[in-house]
Design a protein around this motif. Structure first.
Motif, PDB file in Angstrom:
ATOM      1  N   PRO A  65      11.025  52.035  39.166  1.00  0.00           N
ATOM      2  CA  PRO A  65      12.172  51.578  38.891  1.00  0.00           C
ATOM      3  C   PRO A  65      12.896  50.305  39.122  1.00  0.00           C
ATOM      4  O   PRO A  65      12.314  49.894  40.242  1.00  0.00           O
ATOM      5  CB  PRO A  65      13.232  52.982  39.183  1.00  0.00           C
ATOM      6  N   SER A  66      13.672  49.741  38.390  1.00  0.00           N
ATOM      7  CA  SER A  66      14.341  48.381  38.816  1.00  0.00           C
ATOM      8  C   SER A  66      15.304  48.424  39.898  1.00  0.00           C
ATOM      9  O   SER A  66      15.502  47.717  40.656  1.00  0.00           O
ATOM     10  CB  SER A  66      15.003  47.992  37.514  1.00  0.00           C
ATOM     11  N   LYS A  67      15.927  49.839  39.756  1.00  0.00           N
ATOM     12  CA  LYS A  67      16.607  50.132  41.221  1.00  0.00           C
ATOM     13  C   LYS A  67      15.823  50.884  42.245  1.00  0.00           C
ATOM     14  O   LYS A  67      15.723  51.955  42.010  1.00  0.00           O
ATOM     15  CB  LYS A  67      18.294  50.621  40.767  1.00  0.00           C
ATOM     16  N   ILE A  68      15.827  50.321  43.607  1.00  0.00           N
ATOM     17  CA  ILE A  68      15.226  50.794  44.373  1.00  0.00           C
ATOM     18  C   ILE A  68      15.879  52.169  44.899  1.00  0.00           C
ATOM     19  O   ILE A  68      15.305  53.206  45.133  1.00  0.00           O
ATOM     20  CB  ILE A  68      14.916  49.964  45.615  1.00  0.00           C
ATOM     21  N   ALA A  69      17.160  52.277  44.707  1.00  0.00           N
ATOM     22  CA  ALA A  69      17.706  53.441  44.792  1.00  0.00           C
ATOM     23  C   ALA A  69      17.621  54.734  44.371  1.00  0.00           C
ATOM     24  O   ALA A  69      17.516  55.741  44.554  1.00  0.00           O
ATOM     25  CB  ALA A  69      19.451  53.441  44.895  1.00  0.00           C
ATOM     26  N   TYR A  70      16.994  54.574  43.026  1.00  0.00           N
ATOM     27  CA  TYR A  70      16.541  55.556  41.976  1.00  0.00           C
ATOM     28  C   TYR A  70      15.323  56.234  42.668  1.00  0.00           C
ATOM     29  O   TYR A  70      14.888  57.514  42.666  1.00  0.00           O
ATOM     30  CB  TYR A  70      16.227  55.163  40.679  1.00  0.00           C
ATOM     31  N   LEU A  71      14.548  55.244  43.248  1.00  0.00           N
ATOM     32  CA  LEU A  71      13.187  55.684  43.778  1.00  0.00           C
ATOM     33  C   LEU A  71      13.415  56.512  44.858  1.00  0.00           C
ATOM     34  O   LEU A  71      12.989  57.693  45.197  1.00  0.00           O
ATOM     35  CB  LEU A  71      12.346  54.586  43.939  1.00  0.00           C
ATOM     36  N   GLN A  72      14.335  56.027  45.804  1.00  0.00           N
ATOM     37  CA  GLN A  72      14.670  56.832  46.985  1.00  0.00           C
ATOM     38  C   GLN A  72      15.117  58.264  46.645  1.00  0.00           C
ATOM     39  O   GLN A  72      14.821  59.134  47.322  1.00  0.00           O
ATOM     40  CB  GLN A  72      15.911  55.992  47.913  1.00  0.00           C
TER      41      GLN A  72
END
Ligand SMILES: C[S@@+](CC[C@H](N)C(=O)[O-])C[C@H]1O[C@@H](n2cnc3c(N)ncnc32)[C@H](O)[C@@H]1O
Length: 398
Positions: A65-72
């Motif tokens: 995903p473009s936002k790392i927070a989504y992955l976390q």
């Protein structure tokens, strides 16, 4: 990249949705399980890598995903849903701080973003390096969007910072090989294309930005009075470029030597200190040899599969690479899903490979975004259809 490692994973009963994260379905091969994950507007694969006595869970490199927070968040929810705390061996969810690159509207992350942001009058600068000329053009032409394409990422970050410091918002930068950029722009949409002090590649001319193809693309994208401008310290490059453009029927040229501009780049300063000559070549009035070529869309509708085809595809799958003059096609991996197969392929232009996943059941479809509609990608997809149609037996059609 955020990840964690566990001894065991409980049964993955999908679909499963918790805290806005949905794990929809999975596909697997001997080494890896891919879990199709949805969170707000983003879809991506979590990758579970099987090791001898453990599993590593992280994002799949090509769909992350473009936002790392989504992955976390997806990793956290996956861990809470399918792993016991005592089985966790290690965990690394550290936040990666590249916020500036992600957030600034001055940088387009890919061609799709670039196209949606391009509006009105535009100039293009190829290989802008330290960006002095690009910033100068933006400052002096507030009504024009100056699009900069650079292959070297640090130059992009640096110039975006300088533009921000100077309150310039009519700049749009992208990291790409310039030879690909023009092919995604609309016909007649550009007023000027600047190429200042390109690497001359005297010993490897095939690596030059200027090629016959590139000149045709200039003709296509430049509007009626649009102009291409080369500035170089290399007489060979100047002469070579002139010859490429002389191929057109009625080009107009303006040639100058050692003319000072209001702005001088770092390279220019260096050549001037060494008393080297500087050449300018402006070209306009290019007839549009390939102006209205409309590229077809990717058509996957003309190929269908039955159960027997799926069995043969799985049986015959090969880690196969096919190379043609200007594109390649590499079959990377095949995974088995509940109802069909998941295929991972790299393909396209040699200097701009795409990585795509396809889902194959009765039909074949792209998962995630389609690749960009450039001729190398279109040709590669046509080849891919043939390979699948003949179940990886390339002797039947090459
Ligand atoms: C010699 S420097 C000139 C930089 C700047 N135009 C100037 O005048 O100072 C050439 C620049 O072109 C970039 N470049 C080289 N090949 C490129 C390509 N195919 N597409 C985009 N940029 C390229 C390099 O990274 C480098 O920054």
């Amino acid at each position: 990249m955020p990840n964690f490692k566990v001894k065991n994973i409980q049964d993955l009963i999908l679909p499963c949705k918790k805290e806005e994260v949905e794990f929809a379905w999975l596909a697997e091969n001997n080494n890896v399980i891919l879990v199709y994950t949805k969170l707000e507007e983003e879809n991506f694969f979590l990758q579970i890598k099987k090791e001898k006595n453990s599993f590593i869970i992280k994002a799949d490199k090509h769909t992350k995903p473009s936002k790392i927070a989504y992955l976390q968040k997806a990793l956290q929810v996956f861990k809470d849903s399918f792993c016991k705390n005592e089985d966790v061996i290690s965990e690394s969810f550290a936040f990666k701080q590249n916020a500036f690159i992600k957030e600034t509207p001055l940088i387009a992350q890919n061609f799709e973003q670039l196209i949606t942001k391009i509006k009105g009058r535009i100039y293009i600068e190829i290989g802008f390096g330290s960006g002095r000329h690009l910033l100068y053009q933006a400052k002096n032409n507030p009504g024009i969007l100056v699009v900069g394409v650079e292959i070297y990422n640090p130059a992009i970050t640096q110039v975006a910072k300088l533009a921000k410091a100077q309150n310039l918002d009519n700049i749009l930068l992208i990291q790409s090989d310039a030879r690909l950029l023009l092919s995604v722009l609309e016909s007649n949409s550009v007023e000027k294309i600047f190429l200042h002090f390109p690497v001359p590649w005297d010993k490897k001319p095939h690596r030059r930005v200027i090629t016959r193809d590139f000149c045709e693309e200039c003709a296509r994208v430049l509007g009626k009075n649009g102009r291409f401008e080369l500035r170089t310290d290399s007489y060979e490059y100047f002469d070579f470029t002139l010859k490429q453009f002389l191929y057109f029927n009625t080009p107009k040229f303006s040639l100058r030597k050692n003319e000072d501009l209001e702005i001088s780049s770092k390279y220019e300063d260096r050549w001037k200190r060494q008393n080297k000559d500087i050449f300018d070549l402006w070209v306009w009035n290019l007839d549009k040899t390939s102006n209205d070529i409309v590229l077809d869309d990717f058509d996957l509708s003309d190929i269908v599969f039955d159960q027997n085809d799926l069995i043969l595809l799985e049986k015959n799958f090969k880690n196969l690479t096919l190379k043609e003059d200007n594109f390649f096609l590499h079959f990377e991996n095949l995974y088995k899903a509940k109802q069909g197969l998941l295929l991972k392929v790299a393909f396209g232009a040699f200097n701009k490979p795409e990585h795509c996943y396809f889902y194959i059941d009765k039909k074949i479809n792209f998962i995630f975004q389609k690749p960009f509609k450039i001729k190398e990608n279109l040709k590669a997809i046509e080849k891919l259809k043939k390979v699948l149609k003949f179940h990886f037996d390339i002797t039947l059609f090459s």
